[in-house]
Design an enzyme around this catalytic site. Sequence first.
Site, PDB file in Angstrom:
ATOM      1  N   CYS A  86       0.832  -1.210   0.055  1.00 28.41           N
ATOM      2  CA  CYS A  86       0.021  -0.161  -0.044  1.00 28.41           C
ATOM      3  C   CYS A  86       0.902   1.318   0.114  1.00 28.41           C
ATOM      4  O   CYS A  86       1.318   1.757   0.988  1.00 28.41           O
ATOM      5  CB  CYS A  86      -0.831   0.081   1.339  1.00 28.41           C
ATOM      6  SG  CYS A  86      -1.961   1.538   1.355  1.00 28.41           S
ATOM      7  N   CYS A 125      -0.064   4.174   2.153  1.00 27.20           N
ATOM      8  CA  CYS A 125      -0.182   4.062   3.529  1.00 27.20           C
ATOM      9  C   CYS A 125       1.107   4.278   3.691  1.00 27.20           C
ATOM     10  O   CYS A 125       1.443   5.001   4.948  1.00 27.20           O
ATOM     11  CB  CYS A 125      -0.552   2.656   3.967  1.00 27.20           C
ATOM     12  SG  CYS A 125      -1.973   2.041   3.207  1.00 27.20           S
ATOM     13  N   ASP A 126       2.052   3.855   2.866  1.00 28.41           N
ATOM     14  CA  ASP A 126       3.406   3.670   3.394  1.00 28.41           C
ATOM     15  C   ASP A 126       4.737   4.686   2.904  1.00 28.41           C
ATOM     16  O   ASP A 126       5.705   4.866   3.144  1.00 28.41           O
ATOM     17  CB  ASP A 126       4.187   2.492   3.454  1.00 28.41           C
ATOM     18  CG  ASP A 126       3.248   1.506   4.396  1.00 28.41           C
ATOM     19  OD1 ASP A 126       2.889   2.057   5.461  1.00 28.41           O
ATOM     20  OD2 ASP A 126       3.081   0.166   4.106  1.00 28.41           O
TER      21      ASP A 126
END
Length: 308
Positions: free
Chosen positions: A133, A136-137
Amino acid sequence: MEAENLIIIGSGPAGYTAALYASRESLGPLMISGFSKGGQLMLTTMVDNYPGFPDGILGPELMEQMRKQAEKFGTRFIDDNVSSVDLSKRPFEVKVGEKSHFAKALIISTGASSNWMGLDSEQRLIGHGVSSCATCDAFFYKGKNVIVVGGGDSAMEEAQFLTKFANSVTIVHRRDSFRASKIMQDKTLSNPKIKVVWNSAIEEVLGKDKVEGVRLNDLKTGQKTEMKIDGVFVAIGHSPNTKFLNGQLKLDQKGYIVTEEEVKTDVEGVFAAGDVVDHIYRQAVTAAGSGAKAAIEARSYLYQITLV
Ligand code: NAP
């Protein structure tokens, strides 16, 4: 134990919308939302394409709002995973651990999860430099060098997003052409921060406690090379969460639930909505729409069986 009218399994936009519609119809649905309630949108940051939010809304916040709205009209929740279902019985049995719940109708909206390459080293380093992801990261890779694996629209999207943070993004793809849409390919290939390693696969992710590199295999020549890298983003598609059904509903070759009229499964009284059915559109708004349809069909079914 008295049977519920309706149990909804899974809690992404499809499940929450089904719950909202069903509770507004006074069906008093029980939602079994899964451990990681909220589904894939919990792993995103800003959602700019959900209608009604001109300034965008964070994925987790959108899910929280949907849950509150369903709760307001009487949806009850169990934040746990379903272990198995028995669709041969009436009412249907839904097991959560050792506890059984019964329902006259079911909506399945368990979504899909990211695929992994299947390497031991990949699994060991998830959360330590291996991710599925970017939204997200990506933030953690400011000024670093990362790889994206895959050649579909997701890989293109992840690679482009990562360029906002990373120093360089290398797409590793197993063939010599992408399957992504032309517009996404063009955008990706014209980005100066992105390069592509064609016809190659990651054979091993290197590093003990964090990702330090990868060993690549050139699938045409068999030549192995090592490459220093700080992060590996795997974007090789998704698989539907249908294992718990244990073959009791008709699935397609990839494991997605096969439906008629969009939401009717081959077992009467069992409906399906969202990414567990749809491997094409996969949007929050399309999932929400199918959740509404599933709830409307479930209501008609419940109305019919109470008249019989
Ligand atoms: P996808 O289209 O199925 O692409 C998966 C990619 O991963 C393919 O390039 C495939 O290679 C590769 N791959 C599969 N298994 C692999 C493995 N074990 N090792 C290495 N590579 C592997 O999946 P997706 O990109 O997630 O897209 C799914 C759907 O969502 C598509 O319909 C897509 O259009 C849509 N989507 C749309 C958008 C958008 O429009 N903004 C964004 C994301 C997704 P091969 O090509 O060789 O098979």
